[in-house]
Enzyme design. Sequence first.
Site, PDB file in Angstrom:
ATOM      1  N   HIS A 355       0.243  51.681  51.852  1.00  0.00           N
ATOM      2  CA  HIS A 355      -0.995  51.742  51.082  1.00  0.00           C
ATOM      3  C   HIS A 355      -0.841  50.849  49.846  1.00  0.00           C
ATOM      4  O   HIS A 355      -0.368  51.297  48.801  1.00  0.00           O
ATOM      5  CB  HIS A 355      -1.290  53.176  50.635  1.00  0.00           C
ATOM      6  CG  HIS A 355      -1.770  54.073  51.719  1.00  0.00           C
ATOM      7  ND1 HIS A 355      -1.596  55.442  51.691  1.00  0.00           N
ATOM      8  CD2 HIS A 355      -2.438  53.813  52.863  1.00  0.00           C
ATOM      9  CE1 HIS A 355      -2.129  55.969  52.772  1.00  0.00           C
ATOM     10  NE2 HIS A 355      -2.641  55.003  53.505  1.00  0.00           N
ATOM     11  N   PHE A 556       4.079  53.921  47.728  1.00  0.00           N
ATOM     12  CA  PHE A 556       5.289  54.532  48.306  1.00  0.00           C
ATOM     13  C   PHE A 556       4.990  55.259  49.623  1.00  0.00           C
ATOM     14  O   PHE A 556       5.594  56.292  49.906  1.00  0.00           O
ATOM     15  CB  PHE A 556       5.956  55.498  47.317  1.00  0.00           C
ATOM     16  CG  PHE A 556       5.802  55.140  45.869  1.00  0.00           C
ATOM     17  CD1 PHE A 556       6.154  53.874  45.413  1.00  0.00           C
ATOM     18  CD2 PHE A 556       5.302  56.034  44.946  1.00  0.00           C
ATOM     19  CE1 PHE A 556       6.015  53.518  44.079  1.00  0.00           C
ATOM     20  CE2 PHE A 556       5.152  55.695  43.616  1.00  0.00           C
ATOM     21  CZ  PHE A 556       5.505  54.439  43.184  1.00  0.00           C
ATOM     22  N   HIS A 557       4.089  54.716  50.450  1.00  0.00           N
ATOM     23  CA  HIS A 557       3.658  55.405  51.664  1.00  0.00           C
ATOM     24  C   HIS A 557       4.012  54.614  52.922  1.00  0.00           C
ATOM     25  O   HIS A 557       3.207  54.474  53.837  1.00  0.00           O
ATOM     26  CB  HIS A 557       2.150  55.654  51.621  1.00  0.00           C
ATOM     27  CG  HIS A 557       1.715  56.529  50.493  1.00  0.00           C
ATOM     28  ND1 HIS A 557       0.393  56.639  50.098  1.00  0.00           N
ATOM     29  CD2 HIS A 557       2.419  57.344  49.677  1.00  0.00           C
ATOM     30  CE1 HIS A 557       0.313  57.480  49.085  1.00  0.00           C
ATOM     31  NE2 HIS A 557       1.529  57.914  48.810  1.00  0.00           N
ATOM     32  N   GLN A 558       5.230  54.109  53.015  1.00  0.00           N
ATOM     33  CA  GLN A 558       5.610  53.282  54.162  1.00  0.00           C
ATOM     34  C   GLN A 558       5.683  54.121  55.449  1.00  0.00           C
ATOM     35  O   GLN A 558       6.209  55.246  55.429  1.00  0.00           O
ATOM     36  CB  GLN A 558       6.949  52.599  53.914  1.00  0.00           C
ATOM     37  CG  GLN A 558       6.933  51.569  52.809  1.00  0.00           C
ATOM     38  CD  GLN A 558       7.120  52.135  51.426  1.00  0.00           C
ATOM     39  OE1 GLN A 558       7.708  53.193  51.257  1.00  0.00           O
ATOM     40  NE2 GLN A 558       6.617  51.448  50.413  1.00  0.00           N
TER      41      GLN A 558
END
Length: 633
Positions: A355, A556-558
């Site tokens: 994101h 931080f949404h890998q």
Amino acid sequence: MRIPLQAWILILLANVINCESENFRDELEFIESLRQKVRRLEQNGEIRRDRERYTEPPLRDGEIYDFIIVGAGSSGTALIYRLSEILHWKILVLEAGGEPDILTDIPFWSVLLHYTKQNWRYYTEREHNVALGLVDQRLHFPRGKGLGGSSLINYMVATRGVKEDYDKWASLGNPGWSYRDVFPIFKRMENCTLYFKDDVYRGHHGPIQVAEPYITTSGEAFAAAAQNAGYRYVDYNGKTNKGVSFIQSNLKNGLRCSGERCYIKPIKNIPNLTIRLDSHVTKILISHDTAYGVEYYKNGRAYIAYAQKEVILSAGAIGSPHILLLSGIGPAEQLLKFGIRPIRDLPVGQKLLDHPAYYNLGFTFNQPISFNNTDALEDRRFTQLFNEGTGPLTNIGTVEDILFTATTLAASKVTDIELLYTSASFSTNRANGFAGLTRVNDKTYDYTFKPYEGQYSGDCGVILLHQKSFGRIELRSADPFVHPKIYSGYFSDPGNDDVKVVIAGIREANRIMRMPPFDRYGIKPMDRPVYGCQHLRYDSDVYWECAIRHLASTVFHQTTTCKMGPPNDPEAVVDSRLRVYGIKDLRVVDTSIIPITLSAHTNIPAFMVGEKSADIIKEDHLFDYKSNYDGIY
């Protein structure tokens, strides 16, 4: 003398570490002063902390267990909690990090945890036309390292995503992952104590707490402004996410509800569970296409552990593909380049979704309505937090409001933008704030943000929920202690649609911020141009694209680096039961398996993946097992 490639890599890493040490010296000193404050208050009996050390049984090489779980992050802790319910199963957990930092419990100081050893500190490679205003033109990808993983260092935002997300997930050939399938798990794992909630959609007896943090006057103003702009106040984890809400957060008695605190702590002493910390797994042991154990390092020595039933990777969206590649599972051509014998040619790491966000939409006020950092340092605030579970330190790092909306560019009118309001901006405390975390370079900070230092301010971040661009992960070295190469791929889609959606989100955020009641607080935009874009007309589309390409960063949404899919999906690494294709007794259980972008921060979905995987594993190994679901379907 010719210097070997591996030596050059070590030299490069040393230079990066030295540079980062210089940049982070102030942050580390501040962090240590806070640790000392907490220790002093505890020793003086002024606060109560419910912490006790984890103990491990004696370590022997060649230990045998039923299940070996690699990594104890959000998915891993949920998996551990549920698998350990079967008391005759012996479970070994190998976690590369250690116990939670003394500051982990304090929600407000979340940003500081990214500067501690609880962060793997991954950085992307330099890429064309992205991160132009950041140090070395590289993005910082924080990932949690420790018992609890990224739930130790994240901002505790509790979001599930929407029905359309999970129905799409299942429709791609992944039975068992539709909204009808996962909704009961979201309820089962949750204990919701919100005052305003869509009650039929919420759980009340699970281990993961969802509560309301402290909200400032500016956070209240944003919620009111959004409603004046035409949005409803909603429970975004209820029937619909379209609308505005105060942040719902993973807090238990005011403290961080990490996977460690809420899943592991209650079971850490049960006899069938062994947790080994500071244990870095370097390789999965495979023979005849069957996983039978792992190699790991602890205290500078290599050990082997054997699994009689399964090896389960829960090392996260970067760690899990890295371990698979080191073990010979991945693109054969890439593996051969590093002298690794290919065991199974799979597209590991070849798709990385995230994101991307433009955080830097700042505003100043003429009244002190945003967060007061000085007040947050007073002893009474620490006693209020630890003894009563209330007060400003329950605020989650100044993140206060969330708004989901569908722009005119949204497919099927599913929300494509999230606005995240914070009661601080990039000019608030550079050393310990968002500018330092995202690594804004000196020229950009001094030109664009420094003139606003010392003013009351807030920020409305614009988050792209469904990117068309994607990145990848590749090996840098066959050395398991060298981080892999990470390419974000941000804003690289041929039609430039990702940039267009973010610009639409920026314009909507600006519209909301012009609404009452912000006018009574003398609101003004921080409209000093982004350095490098000052030659462009401010507020034009071409200006905003320039600003995005200079300062957009990660939330931080890998996900998706070990993508779930059917056998005919050329991108798939695991099947719908999380089994690695072509390798028996090996599963991946973390956000790396999620095949699509979600309309959500990924911590709650990560917990769900762990919970559901435990059900799947029980179904595969126990006769007549049936999940105990509770839902509206």
